[in-house]
Every structure is written in structure tokens, then in C-alpha cells.
Motif scaffolding. Structure first.
Motif, PDB file in Angstrom:
ATOM      1  N   LYS A  86      46.001  48.103 -24.216  1.00  0.00           N
ATOM      2  CA  LYS A  86      45.673  46.941 -23.407  1.00  0.00           C
ATOM      3  C   LYS A  86      46.903  46.543 -22.599  1.00  0.00           C
ATOM      4  CE  LYS A  86      41.646  46.544 -25.467  1.00  0.00           C
ATOM      5  NZ  LYS A  86      40.361  46.726 -24.758  1.00  0.00           N
ATOM      6  N   GLU A 350      40.428  42.564 -33.615  1.00  0.00           N
ATOM      7  CA  GLU A 350      40.245  43.818 -32.898  1.00  0.00           C
ATOM      8  C   GLU A 350      41.156  43.805 -31.667  1.00  0.00           C
ATOM      9  OE1 GLU A 350      38.582  46.529 -33.988  1.00  0.00           O
ATOM     10  OE2 GLU A 350      38.555  45.250 -35.774  1.00  0.00           O
ATOM     11  N   THR A 352      41.200  43.679 -28.351  1.00  0.00           N
ATOM     12  CA  THR A 352      41.177  42.731 -27.229  1.00  0.00           C
ATOM     13  C   THR A 352      41.641  41.348 -27.659  1.00  0.00           C
ATOM     14  OG1 THR A 352      39.407  43.938 -26.111  1.00  0.00           O
ATOM     15  CG2 THR A 352      39.732  41.648 -25.469  1.00  0.00           C
ATOM     16  N   GLN A 353      41.109  40.839 -28.761  1.00  0.00           N
ATOM     17  CA  GLN A 353      41.529  39.512 -29.221  1.00  0.00           C
ATOM     18  C   GLN A 353      42.977  39.527 -29.709  1.00  0.00           C
ATOM     19  OE1 GLN A 353      39.285  37.679 -32.464  1.00  0.00           O
ATOM     20  NE2 GLN A 353      39.559  35.670 -31.525  1.00  0.00           N
ATOM     21  N   SER A 378      38.580  39.914 -19.709  1.00  0.00           N
ATOM     22  CA  SER A 378      38.249  40.868 -20.772  1.00  0.00           C
ATOM     23  C   SER A 378      38.179  40.166 -22.123  1.00  0.00           C
ATOM     24  CB  SER A 378      39.266  42.007 -20.811  1.00  0.00           C
ATOM     25  OG  SER A 378      40.540  41.552 -21.226  1.00  0.00           O
ATOM     26  N   ALA A 379      39.070  39.190 -22.355  1.00  0.00           N
ATOM     27  CA  ALA A 379      39.028  38.440 -23.612  1.00  0.00           C
ATOM     28  C   ALA A 379      37.759  37.602 -23.706  1.00  0.00           C
ATOM     29  CB  ALA A 379      40.265  37.551 -23.733  1.00  0.00           C
ATOM     30  N   ARG A 381      34.899  38.240 -22.085  1.00  0.00           N
ATOM     31  CA  ARG A 381      33.766  39.165 -22.238  1.00  0.00           C
ATOM     32  C   ARG A 381      33.651  39.645 -23.683  1.00  0.00           C
ATOM     33  NH1 ARG A 381      35.705  41.559 -17.416  1.00  0.00           N
ATOM     34  NH2 ARG A 381      36.611  43.261 -18.669  1.00  0.00           N
ATOM     35  N   ASP A 382      34.782  39.935 -24.260  1.00  0.00           N
ATOM     36  CA  ASP A 382      34.790  40.381 -25.648  1.00  0.00           C
ATOM     37  C   ASP A 382      34.205  39.313 -26.564  1.00  0.00           C
ATOM     38  OD1 ASP A 382      35.851  42.139 -27.918  1.00  0.00           O
ATOM     39  OD2 ASP A 382      36.942  40.263 -28.292  1.00  0.00           O
ATOM     40  N   TRP A 383      34.592  38.061 -26.341  1.00  0.00           N
ATOM     41  CA  TRP A 383      34.033  36.962 -27.154  1.00  0.00           C
ATOM     42  C   TRP A 383      32.524  36.853 -26.944  1.00  0.00           C
ATOM     43  CZ3 TRP A 383      36.290  33.259 -30.486  1.00  0.00           C
ATOM     44  CH2 TRP A 383      35.423  32.228 -30.889  1.00  0.00           C
ATOM     45  N   THR A 385      30.416  39.116 -26.030  1.00  0.00           N
ATOM     46  CA  THR A 385      29.738  40.245 -26.677  1.00  0.00           C
ATOM     47  C   THR A 385      29.577  40.007 -28.171  1.00  0.00           C
ATOM     48  OG1 THR A 385      30.621  41.803 -25.039  1.00  0.00           O
ATOM     49  CG2 THR A 385      29.888  42.716 -27.144  1.00  0.00           C
ATOM     50  N   ARG A 386      30.599  39.430 -28.786  1.00  0.00           N
ATOM     51  CA  ARG A 386      30.563  39.224 -30.244  1.00  0.00           C
ATOM     52  C   ARG A 386      29.763  37.995 -30.651  1.00  0.00           C
ATOM     53  NH1 ARG A 386      35.332  37.890 -32.147  1.00  0.00           N
ATOM     54  NH2 ARG A 386      36.516  37.799 -30.189  1.00  0.00           N
TER      55      ARG A 386
END
Length: 524
Positions: A86, A350, A352-353, A378-379, A381-383, A385-386
Motif C-alpha cells: 500500500k 487487514e 488497508t486498515q 481506499s480506506a 471503500r474497504d470499510w 465492503t466490510r
């Protein structure tokens, strides 16, 4: 009568001071004493941030020219872990091999007319009785400072993390943070290029991992010189994939604990100190050399202006530099704390976080977004998604309560305290013994880090949530992470720093929810 100036220490701070003073006061006699030889250089790279170089460049172009002709420059910082890479852009930085920088600065000092005496140790300041001004620029283990005694008010705080400094022939593209989990525990690397054929390779780990791996066998009481070869071979094997099988390069490389040094007074009589002799900040912020050189700039200006009144010069010097240094040290403490706990973050997050948590350790989401909008996107989007919703809009279950978002409020009524949000509420108690799966605990963070251990002992084994108030942002976060990541409980921080801070705390995983200070207490 011309001023006679002695400078003890031939590192960047001492060389820069000596050169600038001779340039500013040409008729002064400036003598630099360095215990090592001119060609000796311990350590590897010196890093400068583009944003902080202007003042140094304005004083003398030696660093600017050295970085241009012999250094390396990058804009991105990378984090590597768990098979992913990253990046965080907008961080202009440059590095140069310490040995090269010292050579260039020695040449500059010689051109200015500084009398440099290498291989000369000054164990007793009385040897310099003939000098009007003595400058101690002899590093963190300063003999000059020690000779001035306890009246300076010097303190040193030792970090728990272990570190060791190597180089490697593998060339990183820029500042790179590597993380590897071994059978013994977690290891992390600060790596960055410093020349066309060498990179700095700093390793950190916790003491338990260090001992389990058997890396505590080297005798660090030996004088500088011998390097810890067992550690070198261990790390070459552990990080072989990351450095493409290239070797590590040792230079008096041995494990140590970083010590943050602070000093109340930087002078006594006609002796004044600068740089690491009076203050240090963890190397993760890359400010040690910069601070020493900026000390030199201010000290030269003040002494040149008050040659007949050194006390006034020293007082002005401290009045300007001490607040600036304290600000950097406060910022560095958050960075140092991150490195003391990075194994926990590796296990909890993970990639990204983890990356967002790392880069938000000293700046909030708005400042990160200005430098690198894609990292923030990206952070987020990752949140999404989860969790299916934006961070502050994500529902949170805490015992019997289900909150519709992560921004909560505290209410006090008839001696009862509740955590509320949009009709949902959770009763809070202030006695840890009364906390259980149906109630939350209101816990007060200490004002100082030293008090955290006692408060950690108050965290219950079971609680619907732990709401953390008081203290300061640093102690609240450390307490929250112990609650959330160390004990597996839901943590809520009462925060007074505004919307960007609220979002940063939740998105980074430092807290499950936030009570903004504006709604901290309401009386129903």
C-alpha cells in the motif's frame, strides 16, 4: 577582541554550527573537536522532508547541494504486509548516506576556515578554559552535558521497543515499511535508499519477541565497533523475500532501546548545547538531524548578535527553539507508541486498515486526503465492503443497545449516566466491579502515560462497552486500543478535536464509536 569558539562534536549539528558561525563572524576563531577520525561514520542514512528543508537551505546550500548531487528523493511511502503493498503519496522526502553528508560538510567547514581537529576527545571542559564560548554538539550520550551536571534538568525516557540499524545492498524505491511475523513474533523494517548502491534498514521488535528469537545474546556493553552478526543472519533470512536475497550491511549494528531526551536548560556559564545532546525524537519522524541544524542556525544568529552578552544569546536561543523542539517531540511520541504496539496492529487489521491506522497516527483524515485522496478513498471503500455503510453511519451493537451510527452522546439524569443515539441507550456505571454484559463502564484516562498501567487494571473482563473520557488524545487512544484490541471489548472515546478526528478514530480502528465533545454531557 575576536571571539574564540570551541565546538565539541563533528556530526551534522556541530559542523553546521561551526561553518555558519565562521561565515557570520569571520574574525572569530572556531575550533571543532571530534573524538573520531574524519572518515569515521556510524549509522547509514540521513532523511530530510522537503517541507522542512527551507530554513536549512536558506542558511547554507550544503545539504541542498548534497541531496541533489549524491542523495535520493521520493514522493511515496509504502507499507508492505501480508502479501500486499500500500502507498501514501504527497510525502516529498530525500536521503543521503551519512558518511557522504559528513564529508561534504567537512569540506564546507574547511572552506569557511574552521579549524577541525579529529581524533581529539575532550573529557574535561577545563581543557577549553581559553575559549569564550563552548558548544556541546556531541550527541545523545553527550560528555559535555554530563559534565555540566544535574542543574540542566536532563531526563531520558526509554522506549519498550527494541531497534537495530543495518544497511542493505537492496535498493528500495523510497521510504518502505515492511512487516513480517516470525515463529517468535513480529518484526518491522524502516527501509529507504541512501545512495546508488545502499539502503538503510532499521529493524524494530518487542522485547518478548527479541528474547524468544535468541537475539539477546550479543554483549552490548562492548565498545562501538563489533556488530551483532547473529541478528544480521537471522534478519537476512526472515526478510530474504523483501530484499531479494541481498545481504545486510553492518556498521556497529547492535540492539538498543530508543531514549527520548529532554532538557530544561540548554546552557550553563559559557557552555551551550544543541541537537541530540539536549533533545531527541524517535527516528520514525526523521527530524533528529534537522532539529540539530535548526538549533545551530538560531544559536549562530543569537550569539553573533550578542557577543558581549552570552547569557542573553542563550536565553533567546532557548526561548525560540525549545517550543519548536517540544512540538516535534510530542508528535514523535505518537509515532514511537505506534512502533511499540505494531505487532498488535498487524494481528488486528487487514492491510488497508493497517495502512490507514499507520499514516493517521499523527495526522487526521483531512490532512491525509490533501496529500493522497486515493488512500482515503481506499480506506473508506474497504470499510464499506466490510460493513455495508459509511464509518460513522455503521450500526453498533453494545450489549442490549443497538445504535444506528458511531456518533453517540452522553446524558446525565438523576445520578444515572447513559450512552445514547437516536432513541437507543446503554446504562453506564463508574465502578468496574459493576460492569457486565448489559451495562457499560465510564472510565477516565490518565493525564500522563505513566498512569495507564493502573487504569488498564480497571478494565473489566466483561462490559457492554467502555466509554473513555478525560486525559488527553494520546492517553485516550492508548486506553481505547487496550480495551478494543487487547481485551476484545467495545470502546467509545469522548473526543474534543472535531469531525475529522471523529471519523479518523473510527475508520482507523482506534475506537468503535465517538462521543463528540459538543454532546459529551447533557442534563435531561
Amino acid at each position: 577582541m575576536a571571539l574564540r569558539v570551541a565546538c565539541i562534536g563533528g556530526g551534522p549539528g556541530g559542523l553546521f554550527f561551526s561553518t555558519l558561525f565562521k561565515q557570520t563572524v569571520p574574525d572569530a576563531e572556531v575550533v571543532l573537536f571530534e573524538r573520531n577520525q574524519a572518515t569515521d561514520a556510524f549509522g547509514f542514512g540521513v532523511v530530510f522532508s522537503d517541507a522542512t528543508l527551507n530554513r536549512i537551505n536558506d542558511a547554507d546550500p550544503v545539504v541542498r547541494d548534497g541531496l541533489r548531487d549524491h542523495g535520493t528523493h521520493w514522493d511515496d511511502i509504502e507499507v508492505w504486509l501480508k502479501g500486499e503493498k500500500k502507498s501514501f503519496s504527497g510525502n516529498g522526502m530525500a536521503a543521503i548516506y551519512r558518511k557522504t553528508l559528513l564529508q561534504l560538510m567537512q569540506e564546507r567547514a574547511a572552506e569557511a576556515g574552521v579549524d577541525m581537529r579529529f581524533g581529539q576527545y575532550v573529557p574535561d571542559l577545563s581543557q577549553l578554559d581559553g575559549f569564550d564560548l563552548i558548544v556541546g554538539a556531541d550527541g545523545a550520550n553527550s560528555s559535555t552535558r554530563e559534565q555540566l551536571g544535574e542543574s540542566l534538568g536532563h531526563t531520558a525516557e526509554t522506549a519498550t521497543a527494541k531497534f537495530i540499524w543495518f544497511g542493505t545492498t537492496h535498493l528500495f524505491k523510497g521510504m518502505t515499511f515492511l512487516h513480517r511475523k516470525s515463529e517468535f513474533g513480529n518484526f518491522a523494517i524502516h527501509g529507504y535508499p541512501i545512495s546508488e548502491n545502499l539502503s538503510t534498514f532499521i529493524v524494530e521488535t518487542d522485547e518478548e519477541t527479541w528474547r524468544k528469537a535468541g537475539l539477546d545474546e550479543f554483549d552490548v556493553s562492548q565498545p562501538p565497533g563489533p556488530s551483532d552478526l547473529k541478528t544480521q543472519r537471522f534478519l537476512e533470512k526472515l526478510f530474504a523475500e523483501d530484499i531479494a536475497g541481498q545481504p545486510l550491511v553492518a556498521n556497529s549494528s547492535r540492539w538498543a532501546n530508543f531514549r527520548t531526551r529532554r532538557t530544561r536548560s540548554w546552557h550553563k556559564g559559557n557552555v551551550v548545547l544543541l541537537g541530540d545532546a539536549v533533545h531527541t525524537a524517535h527516528f520514525s519522524v526523521g527530524s533528529g538531524t534537522k532539529m540539530a541544524m535548526e538549533d545551530a542556525i538560531t544559536l549562530v544568529r543569537e550569539v553573533a548578535a550578542h557577543q558581549d552578552d552570552l547569557e542573553t544569546a542563550f536565553t533567546n536561543y532557548e526561548a525560540e527553539r525549545q517550543p519548536q523542539v517540544a512540538k516535534i517531540q510530542n508528535q514523535a511520541r505518537g509515532g514511537l507508541s505506534w512502533w511499540e504496539h505494531f505487532g498488535r496492529y498487524y494481528d488486528s487489521f487487514e492491510p488497508t486498515q493497517f495502512t490507514f491506522h499507520f499514516f493517521s497516527r499523527s495526522i487526521d483524515i483531512d490532512k491525509i486526503r490533501l496529500r493522497d485522496p486515493e488512500l482515503v478513498e481506499s480506506a473508506e471503500r474497504d470499510w464499506l465492503t466490510r460493513h455495508g455503510k459509511a464509518p460513522l453511519e455503521t450500526p453498533l451493537s453494545a450489549g442490549p443497545a443497538r445504535f444506528n451510527g458511531r456518533l453517540l452522546s452522553l446524558t446525565h439524569e438523576s445520578g444515572k449516566v447513559e450512552l445514547q443515539n437516536d432513541g437507543a441507550s446503554l446504562a453506564l456505571v463508574t465502578d468496574p466491579a459493576q460492569a457486565d454484559a448489559s451495562t457499560g463502564l465510564l472510565l477516565t484516562a490518565p493525564n500522563h502515560e505513566e498512569g495507564l498501567k493502573d487504569v488498564f487494571g480497571q478494565i473489566p473482563a466483561e462490559a457492554a462497552a467502555v466509554v473513555i473520557q478525560g486525559g488527553n488524545p494520546f492517553t485516550r487512544i492508548l486506553l481505547s486500543e487496550e480495551v478494543r484490541l487487547g481485551r476484545g471489548l467495545t470502546s467509545v472515546i469522548v473526543d474534543d478535536r472535531g469531525p475529522a478526528s471523529n471519523l479518523t478514530l473510527v475508520l482507523s480502528g482506534r475506537a468503535d464509536a465517538v462521543v463528540p465533545a459538543t454532546v459529551e454531557v447533557s442534563h435531561a
